[in-house]
Design a protein around this motif. Structure first.
Motif, PDB file in Angstrom:
ATOM      1  N   GLN A  78     133.209  55.877  28.225  1.00  0.00           N
ATOM      2  CA  GLN A  78     133.105  57.274  28.654  1.00  0.00           C
ATOM      3  C   GLN A  78     131.730  57.838  28.324  1.00  0.00           C
ATOM      4  O   GLN A  78     131.146  58.599  29.110  1.00  0.00           O
ATOM      5  CB  GLN A  78     134.200  58.116  27.994  1.00  0.00           C
ATOM      6  CG  GLN A  78     135.594  57.870  28.518  1.00  0.00           C
ATOM      7  CD  GLN A  78     135.711  58.183  30.000  1.00  0.00           C
ATOM      8  OE1 GLN A  78     135.165  59.171  30.493  1.00  0.00           O
ATOM      9  NE2 GLN A  78     136.424  57.336  30.727  1.00  0.00           N
ATOM     10  N   ALA A  79     131.207  57.478  27.144  1.00  0.00           N
ATOM     11  CA  ALA A  79     129.865  57.932  26.761  1.00  0.00           C
ATOM     12  C   ALA A  79     128.822  57.376  27.719  1.00  0.00           C
ATOM     13  O   ALA A  79     127.906  58.087  28.163  1.00  0.00           O
ATOM     14  CB  ALA A  79     129.557  57.490  25.332  1.00  0.00           C
ATOM     15  N   THR A  93     124.919  58.448  31.751  1.00  0.00           N
ATOM     16  CA  THR A  93     124.330  57.930  32.983  1.00  0.00           C
ATOM     17  C   THR A  93     124.314  59.009  34.056  1.00  0.00           C
ATOM     18  O   THR A  93     123.295  59.237  34.723  1.00  0.00           O
ATOM     19  CB  THR A  93     125.124  56.704  33.481  1.00  0.00           C
ATOM     20  OG1 THR A  93     125.020  55.654  32.511  1.00  0.00           O
ATOM     21  CG2 THR A  93     124.561  56.214  34.805  1.00  0.00           C
ATOM     22  N   SER A  94     125.435  59.690  34.224  1.00  0.00           N
ATOM     23  CA  SER A  94     125.529  60.756  35.215  1.00  0.00           C
ATOM     24  C   SER A  94     124.553  61.894  34.884  1.00  0.00           C
ATOM     25  O   SER A  94     123.891  62.443  35.776  1.00  0.00           O
ATOM     26  CB  SER A  94     126.967  61.285  35.264  1.00  0.00           C
ATOM     27  OG  SER A  94     127.066  62.394  36.119  1.00  0.00           O
ATOM     28  N   LEU A  95     124.454  62.219  33.599  1.00  0.00           N
ATOM     29  CA  LEU A  95     123.610  63.329  33.168  1.00  0.00           C
ATOM     30  C   LEU A  95     122.144  63.071  33.482  1.00  0.00           C
ATOM     31  O   LEU A  95     121.461  63.901  34.085  1.00  0.00           O
ATOM     32  CB  LEU A  95     123.798  63.555  31.662  1.00  0.00           C
ATOM     33  CG  LEU A  95     122.953  64.653  31.033  1.00  0.00           C
ATOM     34  CD1 LEU A  95     123.331  66.008  31.590  1.00  0.00           C
ATOM     35  CD2 LEU A  95     123.118  64.647  29.524  1.00  0.00           C
ATOM     36  N   PHE A  96     121.637  61.887  33.103  1.00  0.00           N
ATOM     37  CA  PHE A  96     120.214  61.623  33.289  1.00  0.00           C
ATOM     38  C   PHE A  96     119.863  61.277  34.737  1.00  0.00           C
ATOM     39  O   PHE A  96     118.719  61.471  35.150  1.00  0.00           O
ATOM     40  CB  PHE A  96     119.757  60.528  32.332  1.00  0.00           C
ATOM     41  CG  PHE A  96     119.567  61.030  30.922  1.00  0.00           C
ATOM     42  CD1 PHE A  96     118.461  61.782  30.592  1.00  0.00           C
ATOM     43  CD2 PHE A  96     120.516  60.783  29.943  1.00  0.00           C
ATOM     44  CE1 PHE A  96     118.280  62.271  29.310  1.00  0.00           C
ATOM     45  CE2 PHE A  96     120.354  61.268  28.657  1.00  0.00           C
ATOM     46  CZ  PHE A  96     119.233  62.016  28.336  1.00  0.00           C
ATOM     47  N   VAL A 115     119.558  54.306  34.185  1.00  0.00           N
ATOM     48  CA  VAL A 115     119.905  54.776  32.834  1.00  0.00           C
ATOM     49  C   VAL A 115     120.573  53.623  32.095  1.00  0.00           C
ATOM     50  O   VAL A 115     121.597  53.099  32.546  1.00  0.00           O
ATOM     51  CB  VAL A 115     120.851  55.994  32.882  1.00  0.00           C
ATOM     52  CG1 VAL A 115     121.134  56.496  31.471  1.00  0.00           C
ATOM     53  CG2 VAL A 115     120.256  57.104  33.743  1.00  0.00           C
ATOM     54  N   ILE A 116     120.008  53.242  30.965  1.00  0.00           N
ATOM     55  CA  ILE A 116     120.546  52.143  30.157  1.00  0.00           C
ATOM     56  C   ILE A 116     121.017  52.718  28.821  1.00  0.00           C
ATOM     57  O   ILE A 116     120.223  53.246  28.046  1.00  0.00           O
ATOM     58  CB  ILE A 116     119.488  51.049  29.928  1.00  0.00           C
ATOM     59  CG1 ILE A 116     119.012  50.500  31.282  1.00  0.00           C
ATOM     60  CG2 ILE A 116     120.049  49.930  29.052  1.00  0.00           C
ATOM     61  CD1 ILE A 116     117.835  49.569  31.188  1.00  0.00           C
ATOM     62  N   VAL A 117     122.329  52.629  28.558  1.00  0.00           N
ATOM     63  CA  VAL A 117     122.921  53.200  27.343  1.00  0.00           C
ATOM     64  C   VAL A 117     123.281  52.073  26.378  1.00  0.00           C
ATOM     65  O   VAL A 117     124.003  51.141  26.738  1.00  0.00           O
ATOM     66  CB  VAL A 117     124.179  54.030  27.680  1.00  0.00           C
ATOM     67  CG1 VAL A 117     124.766  54.636  26.409  1.00  0.00           C
ATOM     68  CG2 VAL A 117     123.843  55.129  28.682  1.00  0.00           C
ATOM     69  N   ASN A 118     122.765  52.155  25.161  1.00  0.00           N
ATOM     70  CA  ASN A 118     123.070  51.188  24.101  1.00  0.00           C
ATOM     71  C   ASN A 118     123.666  51.916  22.905  1.00  0.00           C
ATOM     72  O   ASN A 118     123.449  53.119  22.716  1.00  0.00           O
ATOM     73  CB  ASN A 118     121.804  50.438  23.672  1.00  0.00           C
ATOM     74  CG  ASN A 118     121.209  49.605  24.791  1.00  0.00           C
ATOM     75  OD1 ASN A 118     121.927  48.852  25.443  1.00  0.00           O
ATOM     76  ND2 ASN A 118     119.920  49.753  25.042  1.00  0.00           N
ATOM     77  N   PHE A 119     124.394  51.168  22.070  1.00  0.00           N
ATOM     78  CA  PHE A 119     125.005  51.740  20.872  1.00  0.00           C
ATOM     79  C   PHE A 119     124.554  50.937  19.645  1.00  0.00           C
ATOM     80  O   PHE A 119     124.425  49.723  19.702  1.00  0.00           O
ATOM     81  CB  PHE A 119     126.531  51.704  20.963  1.00  0.00           C
ATOM     82  CG  PHE A 119     127.080  52.512  22.106  1.00  0.00           C
ATOM     83  CD1 PHE A 119     127.337  53.858  21.958  1.00  0.00           C
ATOM     84  CD2 PHE A 119     127.324  51.916  23.334  1.00  0.00           C
ATOM     85  CE1 PHE A 119     127.826  54.599  23.015  1.00  0.00           C
ATOM     86  CE2 PHE A 119     127.820  52.649  24.396  1.00  0.00           C
ATOM     87  CZ  PHE A 119     128.063  53.999  24.224  1.00  0.00           C
ATOM     88  N   VAL A 162     118.963  55.190  26.520  1.00  0.00           N
ATOM     89  CA  VAL A 162     119.685  56.109  25.638  1.00  0.00           C
ATOM     90  C   VAL A 162     120.329  55.277  24.520  1.00  0.00           C
ATOM     91  O   VAL A 162     121.202  54.451  24.779  1.00  0.00           O
ATOM     92  CB  VAL A 162     120.772  56.888  26.414  1.00  0.00           C
ATOM     93  CG1 VAL A 162     121.435  57.915  25.503  1.00  0.00           C
ATOM     94  CG2 VAL A 162     120.167  57.568  27.639  1.00  0.00           C
ATOM     95  N   ASN A 163     119.882  55.483  23.291  1.00  0.00           N
ATOM     96  CA  ASN A 163     120.383  54.731  22.136  1.00  0.00           C
ATOM     97  C   ASN A 163     121.256  55.648  21.285  1.00  0.00           C
ATOM     98  O   ASN A 163     120.752  56.558  20.624  1.00  0.00           O
ATOM     99  CB  ASN A 163     119.211  54.192  21.315  1.00  0.00           C
ATOM    100  CG  ASN A 163     118.286  53.324  22.143  1.00  0.00           C
ATOM    101  OD1 ASN A 163     118.725  52.354  22.744  1.00  0.00           O
ATOM    102  ND2 ASN A 163     117.006  53.692  22.206  1.00  0.00           N
TER     103      ASN A 163
END
Length: 202
Positions: A174-175, A180-183, A191-195, A116-117
């Protein structure tokens, strides 16, 4: 005797054929639900992604602010100076707007890993001052609407300075937790979240 042998052979072959047919039907019934579940997962994931994109703005942190702004107007030495002191209250909302995310905001590896970018969290709404709760602490003299607007803009600047780097860091965390919880609820194992910077072109 030969006739009886033929009858027995036909009966045995018929029994084997029926047994094989029953086994095939059982195997097909077993496999079919798995295929349906897989297709359902894909459909649900696609629908969920579409829903997320349509939401647009996601708020991850709200910072309550209160600032004092004063303005002074010099008068002649025979007359007291004019003063206006106002108290401004507001709530600065920090989050991301998925509609501004690039086309590559979501990528997957198979059906178990999703990347998730997201744009870097930023102030979502420029009109965050609660004008209805603005208080006049002290006022002398007459003040124009233009002068009051200058005070309003000064109050906005002061409130934005109250939002710290720690606040933005908390919003990112928080994002990360929310997505992470959503996917994972959709079915992804990792789930890997980047900004990336807000102004990235997508």
């Amino acid at each position: 005797m030969k006739t009886i042998k033929y009858i027995l052979i036909i009966a045995v072959l018929g029994g084997v054929g029926c047994f094989a047919y029953m086994k095939w039907n059982a195997l097909r019934d077993f496999l079919t639900p798995s295929l349906e579940v897989s297709e359902t997962k894909i459909d649900n994931t696609a629908n969920r992604i579409k829903e997320i994109k349509n939401i647009g703005e996601w708020e991850f942190l709200a910072v309550d602010c209160e600032v004092i702004v004063e303005k002074k107007r010099k008068r002649s030495f025979l007359v007291h100076d004019d003063y206006l002191v106002r108290i401004y209250k507001g709530c600065v909302r920090i989050g991301v707007d998925i509609k501004n995310a690039g086309d590559d905001w979501l990528t997957t590896e198979g059906d178990s890993v999703v990347y998730v970018n997201l744009p870097m969290p930023h102030v979502l709404d420029d009109r965050f001052i609660d004008e209805a709760n603005t208080e006049v602490f002290y006022e002398s003299g007459k003040w124009s609407g233009e002068e009051k607007e200058e005070m309003y803009e000064e109050a906005k600047g002061k409130m934005l300075k109250l939002v710290s780097e720690e606040n933005y860091g908390e919003a990112r965390e928080q994002a990360r937790l929310r997505f992470t919880s959503l996917f994972k609820a959709v079915g992804f194992d990792k789930v890997i979240v980047n900004f990336y910077p807000k102004n990235k072109e997508g």
